[in-house]
Design a protein around this motif. Structure first.
Motif, PDB file in Angstrom:
ATOM      1  N   GLU A  35       0.880  16.083  -1.224  1.00 41.10           N
ATOM      2  CA  GLU A  35      -0.217  15.144  -0.976  1.00 41.10           C
ATOM      3  C   GLU A  35       0.059  13.875  -1.776  1.00 41.10           C
ATOM      4  O   GLU A  35       0.185  13.934  -3.006  1.00 41.10           O
ATOM      5  N   GLU A  37      -1.180  10.003  -2.617  1.00 38.14           N
ATOM      6  CA  GLU A  37      -2.236   8.994  -2.539  1.00 38.14           C
ATOM      7  C   GLU A  37      -1.680   7.669  -3.034  1.00 38.14           C
ATOM      8  O   GLU A  37      -1.189   7.581  -4.162  1.00 38.14           O
ATOM      9  N   ARG A  38      -1.793   6.644  -2.208  1.00 32.93           N
ATOM     10  CA  ARG A  38      -1.284   5.325  -2.556  1.00 32.93           C
ATOM     11  C   ARG A  38      -2.379   4.501  -3.252  1.00 32.93           C
ATOM     12  O   ARG A  38      -3.026   3.642  -2.651  1.00 32.93           O
ATOM     13  N   PHE A  39      -2.572   4.791  -4.522  1.00 31.53           N
ATOM     14  CA  PHE A  39      -3.573   4.047  -5.288  1.00 31.53           C
ATOM     15  C   PHE A  39      -3.244   2.556  -5.312  1.00 31.53           C
ATOM     16  O   PHE A  39      -4.142   1.707  -5.333  1.00 31.53           O
ATOM     17  N   VAL A  42      -4.797   1.129  -2.198  1.00 32.32           N
ATOM     18  CA  VAL A  42      -6.258   1.148  -2.288  1.00 32.32           C
ATOM     19  C   VAL A  42      -6.741   0.035  -3.212  1.00 32.32           C
ATOM     20  O   VAL A  42      -7.671  -0.721  -2.884  1.00 32.32           O
ATOM     21  N   GLU A  57     -13.489   7.513  -7.430  1.00 35.52           N
ATOM     22  CA  GLU A  57     -12.463   8.355  -6.808  1.00 35.52           C
ATOM     23  C   GLU A  57     -11.254   8.555  -7.709  1.00 35.52           C
ATOM     24  O   GLU A  57     -10.675   9.645  -7.743  1.00 35.52           O
ATOM     25  N   PHE A  58     -10.880   7.513  -8.448  1.00 35.30           N
ATOM     26  CA  PHE A  58      -9.703   7.591  -9.321  1.00 35.30           C
ATOM     27  C   PHE A  58     -10.138   7.415 -10.784  1.00 35.30           C
ATOM     28  O   PHE A  58      -9.557   6.619 -11.525  1.00 35.30           O
ATOM     29  N   ASN A  94       5.563   6.221   2.890  1.00 36.83           N
ATOM     30  CA  ASN A  94       6.109   7.166   1.907  1.00 36.83           C
ATOM     31  C   ASN A  94       7.440   7.785   2.325  1.00 36.83           C
ATOM     32  O   ASN A  94       7.947   8.685   1.642  1.00 36.83           O
ATOM     33  N   LYS A 119      -0.406  16.932  -7.021  1.00 36.75           N
ATOM     34  CA  LYS A 119      -0.728  15.766  -6.201  1.00 36.75           C
ATOM     35  C   LYS A 119       0.048  14.579  -6.746  1.00 36.75           C
ATOM     36  O   LYS A 119       0.225  14.447  -7.966  1.00 36.75           O
ATOM     37  N   VAL A 121       0.322  10.466  -7.068  1.00 37.67           N
ATOM     38  CA  VAL A 121      -0.417   9.208  -6.952  1.00 37.67           C
ATOM     39  C   VAL A 121       0.525   8.069  -7.330  1.00 37.67           C
ATOM     40  O   VAL A 121       1.160   8.114  -8.388  1.00 37.67           O
TER      41      VAL A 121
END
Length: 319
Positions: A35, A37-39, A42, A57-58, A94, A119, A121
């Motif tokens: 998984e 997540e492209r912080f 965002v 969220e972060f 990714n 995960k 990030v």
């Protein structure tokens, strides 16, 4: 006698190959779904009004004590946005690293079954070159701005630093972060202890990244790697003759362990040498130890002290 020795060597090679094949098959069976997540996306593609939602969220990226304006100013900072633009060009999705992460996490779970797939990030660390990738148990944090390639126009670093900013360094950096958690700490401050500490880290890369070149594992160019291979015997002779192996002078860290444009033997060869040759030699010692002690597994290696490893390595530099 020569034919006998050749035969023994071939048998050992075949045994090693069978062991590697068995490991590869077992690793391939491990189910891993990453998984990501492209912080970075965002954070820099959201309007400022969305910051409260991003913060919830972060939450682990926003320590208490800083007003929200610190972060919203960063969202709008022109230099940060320019840096994000470079990241977006290099990593629009990714695909460049997702497959490598899957393969790496399979190997990590093979050797450390207690770990579940973390995960991932991604973010922009504003060029924090000392924390490019962080393995934090259930979370892996990758600073994509530190993997834009050594020739990126925004990097204002010496060349010997910039060669560590290649995309190929992403997986080795994750392993290095994991190694820092797994290698037993020691009070031994000798040069040998430091060499073997990083030798253990590099040996972990051998196991976790079996398809990667030695040059990429240690962040050398092929020419730098070749120089070490061709000068292994001379480097070792120097350290032994100068009685430096058990010396605890902190200057030895700067000369042979730390990132530097070259190593410091205080000889004519200095200008030709890469930095960190002590870590490369430590790697060869650990490899020799594991080769000559086949019953030792990775977990045992990581807690074994440097002197025991060296004494039982049967290390002989190639001439």
């Amino acid at each position: 006698m020569k034919k006998y020795l050749t035969g023994v060597f071939m048998v050992l090679v075949l045994i090693a190959c069978k062991k590697e094949d068995k490991v590869a098959k077992e690793v391939d069976k491990i189910p891993v779904k990453v998984e990501i997540e492209r912080f970075d996306k965002v954070f820099y593609e959201s309007p400022v009004s969305d910051f409260p939602k991003i913060k919830r969220e972060f939450h682990y990226f926003f320590p208490a004590g800083n007003p929200d304006t610190v972060w919203t100013n960063r969202m709008q900072n022109p230099l940060n946005r320019e840096l994000y633009g470079e990241v977006k060009k290099k990593y629009p999705n990714n695909n460049a690293f997702e497959g490598d992460l899957v393969d790496l996490f399979k190997h990590i779970q093979y050797y450390f079954p207690e770990y579940k797939t973390p995960k991932v990030v991604t973010l922009i660390s504003e060029m924090d070159y000392e924390n490019k990738a962080i393995f934090a148990d259930s979370l892996v944090i990758i600073s994509l701005d530190m993997y834009l390639g050594k020739d990126n126009r925004l990097y204002e670093f010496p060349q010997y630093y910039k060669q560590n900013f290649e995309p190929s360094q992403m997986m080795p950096d994750i392993v290095a972060s994991l190694a820092a958690k797994k290698i037993k700490a020691t009070d031994d401050r000798s040069l040998l202890a430091q060499m073997i500490y990083f030798g253990k880290e590099l040996y972990m890369k051998d196991l976790m990244l079996p398809d990667m070149s030695d040059a990429d594992k240690i962040a050398y160019t092929e020419e730098q790697l070749k120089w070490c291979q061709e000068n292994e015997s001379e480097m070792w002779k120097y350290l032994v003759n100068e009685k430096l192996l058990y010396d605890t002078n902190p200057k030895l860290t700067q000369r042979f362990i730390s990132t530097a444009p070259f190593s410091k033997f205080y000889l004519e060869i200095d200008a030709e040498s890469p930095g960190r040759v002590g870590t490369w030699l430590g790697w060869q010692i650990v490899r020799s130890y594991m080769k000559n002690n086949p019953d030792v597994n990775l977990q045992q290696l990581l807690v074994t002290d440097a002197k025991e490893i060296f004494d039982n390595s049967k290390y002989k530099p190639k001439k």
